[in-house]
Scaffold this active site. Structure first.
Site, PDB file in Angstrom:
ATOM      1  N   ILE A  59       0.838  -1.200   0.000  1.00  0.00           N
ATOM      2  CA  ILE A  59       0.000   0.000   0.000  1.00  0.00           C
ATOM      3  C   ILE A  59       0.877   1.255   0.000  1.00  0.00           C
ATOM      4  O   ILE A  59       1.996   1.241   0.508  1.00  0.00           O
ATOM      5  CB  ILE A  59      -0.961  -0.023   1.223  1.00  0.00           C
ATOM      6  CG1 ILE A  59      -2.126   0.939   1.043  1.00  0.00           C
ATOM      7  CG2 ILE A  59      -0.209   0.214   2.533  1.00  0.00           C
ATOM      8  CD1 ILE A  59      -3.290   0.683   2.001  1.00  0.00           C
ATOM      9  N   CYS A  60       0.350   2.321  -0.621  1.00  0.00           N
ATOM     10  CA  CYS A  60       0.994   3.644  -0.570  1.00  0.00           C
ATOM     11  C   CYS A  60      -0.127   4.661  -0.372  1.00  0.00           C
ATOM     12  O   CYS A  60      -1.137   4.343   0.233  1.00  0.00           O
ATOM     13  CB  CYS A  60       1.826   3.905  -1.827  1.00  0.00           C
ATOM     14  SG  CYS A  60       0.866   3.998  -3.345  1.00  0.00           S
ATOM     15  N   ARG A  61       0.027   5.882  -0.874  1.00  0.00           N
ATOM     16  CA  ARG A  61      -1.026   6.885  -0.675  1.00  0.00           C
ATOM     17  C   ARG A  61      -2.220   6.631  -1.582  1.00  0.00           C
ATOM     18  O   ARG A  61      -3.363   6.664  -1.164  1.00  0.00           O
ATOM     19  CB  ARG A  61      -0.489   8.302  -0.900  1.00  0.00           C
ATOM     20  CG  ARG A  61      -1.518   9.384  -0.594  1.00  0.00           C
ATOM     21  CD  ARG A  61      -0.972  10.786  -0.738  1.00  0.00           C
ATOM     22  NE  ARG A  61      -0.340  11.032  -2.019  1.00  0.00           N
ATOM     23  CZ  ARG A  61      -0.988  11.299  -3.160  1.00  0.00           C
ATOM     24  NH1 ARG A  61      -2.298  11.357  -3.177  1.00  0.00           N
ATOM     25  NH2 ARG A  61      -0.329  11.511  -4.268  1.00  0.00           N
ATOM     26  N   MET A  87      -3.831   4.398   0.921  1.00  0.00           N
ATOM     27  CA  MET A  87      -4.239   4.884   2.243  1.00  0.00           C
ATOM     28  C   MET A  87      -5.362   5.905   2.159  1.00  0.00           C
ATOM     29  O   MET A  87      -6.137   6.048   3.101  1.00  0.00           O
ATOM     30  CB  MET A  87      -3.029   5.474   2.976  1.00  0.00           C
ATOM     31  CG  MET A  87      -2.010   4.437   3.430  1.00  0.00           C
ATOM     32  SD  MET A  87      -2.666   3.186   4.567  1.00  0.00           S
ATOM     33  CE  MET A  87      -3.103   4.211   5.983  1.00  0.00           C
TER      34      MET A  87
END
Length: 108
Positions: A59-61, A87
């Site tokens: 996961i990232c932004r 996120m």
């Protein structure tokens, strides 16, 4: 090589091993409790910290960096699943987050 698997945040199992590839300041502002944090640029040097027998939800932004990280991991023998929406979607879905310090967890 298999096609990379993408899942929305709503499909991430409660017991999933989550790899957060965002930068330190993003992680400190808010992250998933129990996630492993390795910024994308550090991943090649720190890949030994990961278990190749474990499925990783990356996961990232918003999903771009995690896509690149998951593709790289897959190419190096790991099973990686890209969490689409990142996120930002995690926060929108009201899923639990923690932050470093006293501030309310958020996504930068």
């Amino acid at each position: 090589m298999s096609e990379l698997q993408n899942v929305p945040v709503t499909a991430v199992p409660k017991d999933a091993r989550i790899l957060d590839v965002r930068e330190d300041y993003e992680w400190e502002a808010g992250h998933i409790d129990g996630a492993l944090h390795i910024p994308l640029d550090d991943l090649p040097a720190r890949v030994d910290e990961l278990d190749p027998d474990e499925d990783l939800h990356v996961i990232c932004r918003s999903g771009g960096r995690s896509q690149r990280a998951a593709e790289w991991l897959e190419g190096n023998g790991y099973t990686a699943i890209n969490v689409t929406g990142g996120m930002g979607s995690w926060l929108e879905e009201g899923k639990p987050m923690v932050s470093e310090g006293d501030n309310e967890p958020t996504v930068l």
